[in-house]
Scaffold this motif. Structure first.
Motif, mmCIF file in Angstrom:
data_model
loop_
_atom_site.group_PDB
_atom_site.id
_atom_site.type_symbol
_atom_site.label_atom_id
_atom_site.label_comp_id
_atom_site.label_asym_id
_atom_site.label_seq_id
_atom_site.Cartn_x
_atom_site.Cartn_y
_atom_site.Cartn_z
ATOM 1 N N TYR A 129 0.841 -1.171 0.000
ATOM 2 C CA TYR A 129 0.000 0.000 0.000
ATOM 3 C C TYR A 129 0.892 1.241 0.000
ATOM 4 O O TYR A 129 1.764 1.396 0.840
ATOM 5 C CB TYR A 129 -0.917 -0.026 1.219
ATOM 6 N N ASP A 130 0.662 2.110 -0.938
ATOM 7 C CA ASP A 130 1.484 3.307 -1.088
ATOM 8 C C ASP A 130 0.786 4.486 -0.408
ATOM 9 O O ASP A 130 -0.238 4.975 -0.888
ATOM 10 C CB ASP A 130 1.711 3.591 -2.572
ATOM 11 N N THR A 131 1.334 4.943 0.706
ATOM 12 C CA THR A 131 0.715 6.043 1.457
ATOM 13 C C THR A 131 0.857 7.385 0.749
ATOM 14 O O THR A 131 0.170 8.340 1.106
ATOM 15 C CB THR A 131 1.327 6.164 2.865
ATOM 16 N N ARG A 132 1.721 7.442 -0.248
ATOM 17 C CA ARG A 132 1.893 8.706 -0.972
ATOM 18 C C ARG A 132 0.601 9.105 -1.685
ATOM 19 O O ARG A 132 0.328 10.289 -1.857
ATOM 20 C CB ARG A 132 3.025 8.595 -1.990
ATOM 21 N N ARG A 133 -0.204 8.132 -2.095
ATOM 22 C CA ARG A 133 -1.462 8.444 -2.790
ATOM 23 C C ARG A 133 -2.374 9.302 -1.915
ATOM 24 O O ARG A 133 -2.962 10.276 -2.385
ATOM 25 C CB ARG A 133 -2.181 7.163 -3.188
ATOM 26 N N TYR A 162 -0.688 12.830 -1.468
ATOM 27 C CA TYR A 162 -0.774 13.645 -2.677
ATOM 28 C C TYR A 162 -2.207 14.059 -2.965
ATOM 29 O O TYR A 162 -2.459 15.169 -3.440
ATOM 30 C CB TYR A 162 -0.190 12.900 -3.872
ATOM 31 N N LYS A 169 5.185 11.890 -9.703
ATOM 32 C CA LYS A 169 5.901 11.431 -8.512
ATOM 33 C C LYS A 169 5.532 9.992 -8.158
ATOM 34 O O LYS A 169 6.368 9.228 -7.685
ATOM 35 C CB LYS A 169 5.611 12.350 -7.324
ATOM 36 N N LEU A 170 4.266 9.615 -8.382
ATOM 37 C CA LEU A 170 3.844 8.247 -8.089
ATOM 38 C C LEU A 170 4.441 7.235 -9.059
ATOM 39 O O LEU A 170 4.541 6.045 -8.737
ATOM 40 C CB LEU A 170 2.320 8.144 -8.117
ATOM 41 N N SER A 171 4.845 7.683 -10.230
ATOM 42 C CA SER A 171 5.448 6.765 -11.188
ATOM 43 C C SER A 171 6.873 6.372 -10.775
ATOM 44 O O SER A 171 7.402 5.381 -11.249
ATOM 45 C CB SER A 171 5.458 7.377 -12.591
ATOM 46 N N PRO A 176 9.732 5.171 -7.825
ATOM 47 C CA PRO A 176 9.689 4.367 -6.599
ATOM 48 C C PRO A 176 9.713 5.259 -5.361
ATOM 49 O O PRO A 176 10.278 6.358 -5.372
ATOM 50 C CB PRO A 176 10.933 3.501 -6.669
ATOM 51 N N ALA A 177 9.084 4.779 -4.279
ATOM 52 C CA ALA A 177 9.006 5.563 -3.050
ATOM 53 C C ALA A 177 10.399 5.806 -2.459
ATOM 54 O O ALA A 177 10.688 6.898 -1.972
ATOM 55 C CB ALA A 177 8.109 4.866 -2.031
#
Length: 93
Positions: free
Chosen positions: A1-5, A8, A25-27, A29-30
């Motif tokens: 799960y990507d918390t950046r979503r 952002y 930015k989501l494209s 890697p974290a």
């Protein structure tokens, strides 16, 4: 799960970031691979095990409490019995 979503999305709604910028930015890697390797080594050191041992655990099949002996069935039986007798009224999951 990507918390950046989530982060952002909040920034987009408050006009602090554009949608295109967030997608760009989501494209990516974290964290970069070097930082991930460093973090992996750090965790192994903190656990007092070797990196290869941590990698073995990481690659192993996921386990839950159901893979081990436990008393879940006994507790469920007791809860159902108490509910049928009217002693327990709470809802169990």
């Amino acid at each position: 799960y990507d918390t950046r979503r989530v982060q952002y999305s909040s920034l987009i709604l408050t006009n602090q970031m554009s949608r295109d910028e967030a997608l760009q930015k989501l494209s990516l890697p974290a964290i970069d691979e070097a930082e991930a390797k460093h973090d992996f080594e750090y965790v192994a050191t903190k656990l007092g095990i070797t990196v290869s041992e941590l990698q073995f655990y990481f690659d192993s099949a996921n386990m839950t409490y159901k893979n081990y002996n436990n008393y879940e069935n006994m507790f469920n039986f007791g809860a159902k019995t108490m509910k049928m007798l009217g002693i327990e009224n709470s809802i169990k999951r």
